[in-house]
Design a protein around this motif. Structure first.
Motif, PDB file in Angstrom:
ATOM      1  N   LEU A  25       1.085  -0.653   0.166  1.00 36.02           N
ATOM      2  CA  LEU A  25       0.088   0.243  -0.220  1.00 36.02           C
ATOM      3  C   LEU A  25       0.720   1.149   0.083  1.00 36.02           C
ATOM      4  N   THR A  26       0.716   1.997  -0.852  1.00 38.49           N
ATOM      5  CA  THR A  26       1.206   3.709  -0.893  1.00 38.49           C
ATOM      6  C   THR A  26      -0.167   4.493  -1.161  1.00 38.49           C
ATOM      7  N   GLY A  27       0.547   6.063  -0.052  1.00 43.06           N
ATOM      8  CA  GLY A  27      -0.570   6.619  -0.439  1.00 43.06           C
ATOM      9  C   GLY A  27      -1.401   6.736   0.622  1.00 43.06           C
TER      10      GLY A  27
ATOM     11  N   ALA B 141      -7.176   2.468  -2.587  1.00 43.51           N
ATOM     12  CA  ALA B 141      -6.588   2.006  -1.945  1.00 43.51           C
ATOM     13  C   ALA B 141      -5.421   2.677  -3.372  1.00 43.51           C
ATOM     14  N   SER B 142      -3.883   1.989  -3.028  1.00 40.80           N
ATOM     15  CA  SER B 142      -3.276   2.151  -4.208  1.00 40.80           C
ATOM     16  C   SER B 142      -1.926   1.450  -3.538  1.00 40.80           C
ATOM     17  N   TYR B 143      -0.957   0.644  -4.852  1.00 37.76           N
ATOM     18  CA  TYR B 143      -0.339  -0.691  -4.760  1.00 37.76           C
ATOM     19  C   TYR B 143       0.444  -0.085  -5.504  1.00 37.76           C
TER      20      TYR B 143
ATOM     21  N   LYS C 157      11.244  -2.532 -13.218  1.00 39.00           N
ATOM     22  CA  LYS C 157      10.058  -2.013 -13.455  1.00 39.00           C
ATOM     23  C   LYS C 157       9.235  -1.299 -12.403  1.00 39.00           C
ATOM     24  N   THR C 158       8.457  -0.374 -11.834  1.00 36.79           N
ATOM     25  CA  THR C 158       7.240  -0.905 -11.062  1.00 36.79           C
ATOM     26  C   THR C 158       6.128  -0.152 -11.485  1.00 36.79           C
ATOM     27  N   PHE C 159       5.466  -0.998 -10.477  1.00 38.72           N
ATOM     28  CA  PHE C 159       3.585  -0.598 -10.914  1.00 38.72           C
ATOM     29  C   PHE C 159       3.397  -0.184 -10.233  1.00 38.72           C
ATOM     30  N   CYS C 160       1.872   1.100 -10.211  1.00 40.75           N
ATOM     31  CA  CYS C 160       0.802   1.470  -9.959  1.00 40.75           C
ATOM     32  C   CYS C 160      -0.550   0.945 -10.377  1.00 40.75           C
TER      33      CYS C 160
END
Length: 204
Positions: free
Chosen positions: A139-141, A148-150, A159-162
């Motif tokens: 979880l972020t933010g 929710a955002s991950y 790479k990083t994904f949201c």
């Protein structure tokens, strides 16, 4: 595994170099150390060369095998991209039933159950060449009971994904019968929740 592969290749190269040493040089070296040593036959040198080259071939095979194992244990950017896209399509529009005693306002378990579900779904869509582990969805933010955002990463991938997730209580609650209860008491209503899921490359 990559370090072991490099070691195997280096040892194989040394074995090949040893096999290429001329017999005359070996005889001269033995004579300088022990002049009374018996002469080594050409057939003995031939057998030694075959053994050294066979060991070198085995080392090369082992090195490539270790590289393959290392590749199978890490995610590539393409594998993670495909897996995230597949998981997004699978989860977007999915639904779940709530507890019969839930009035439709219970918060989603974004930090526990859904995070695990998200990681499992991404792993499942990784394909045959991707490892079956190593995905992390944290979880972020700001997080609420419905949104929710991950931040999604995988071991080996750069790479990083949201992934952004929303949960909505629909108007189509499910009527069902609770086992073990008589008559009207067995009639219960379970709330239905739907999920909206989107994803993009980068941090959230």
């Amino acid at each position: 595994m990559r370090a072991m592969a490099a070691t195997s290749f280096i040892l194989s190269a040394l074995l090949v170099a040893m096999a290429c040493v001329k017999a005359s040089r070996v005889r001269a070296w033995r004579t300088s150390i022990n002049p009374s040593a018996s002469e080594v036959s050409d057939s003995s040198f031939a057998v030694a060369r075959v053994l050294l080259l066979a060991m070198a071939a085995l080392g090369v095979y082992t090195g490539f095998h270790n590289l393959a194992v290392a590749d199978n244990g890490t995610w590539s950017d393409d594998e993670l991209t495909s897996a995230v896209q597949g998981a997004t399509q699978e989860l977007n529009g999915s639904f779940e039933y709530g507890d019969p005693y839930d009035d439709g306002t219970a918060p989603a378990d974004f930090d526990g159950e859904f995070a695990t579900k998200l990681e499992d779904e991404i792993t499942e869509h990784g394909g045959g060449d991707a490892p079956g582990y190593g995905v992390d969805a944290s979880l972020t933010g700001p997080t609420t009971g419905t949104e929710a955002s991950y931040r999604v990463t995988a071991s080996g991938a750069g790479k990083t994904f949201c992934m952004h997730v929303t949960r909505k209580h629909t108007d189509d609650d499910a009527d069902t019968v609770a086992p073990g209860l008589p008559g009207d008491k067995a009639q219960v209503t379970m709330p239905v929740y739907t999920y909206g899921v989107s994803s993009r490359v980068g941090e959230c």
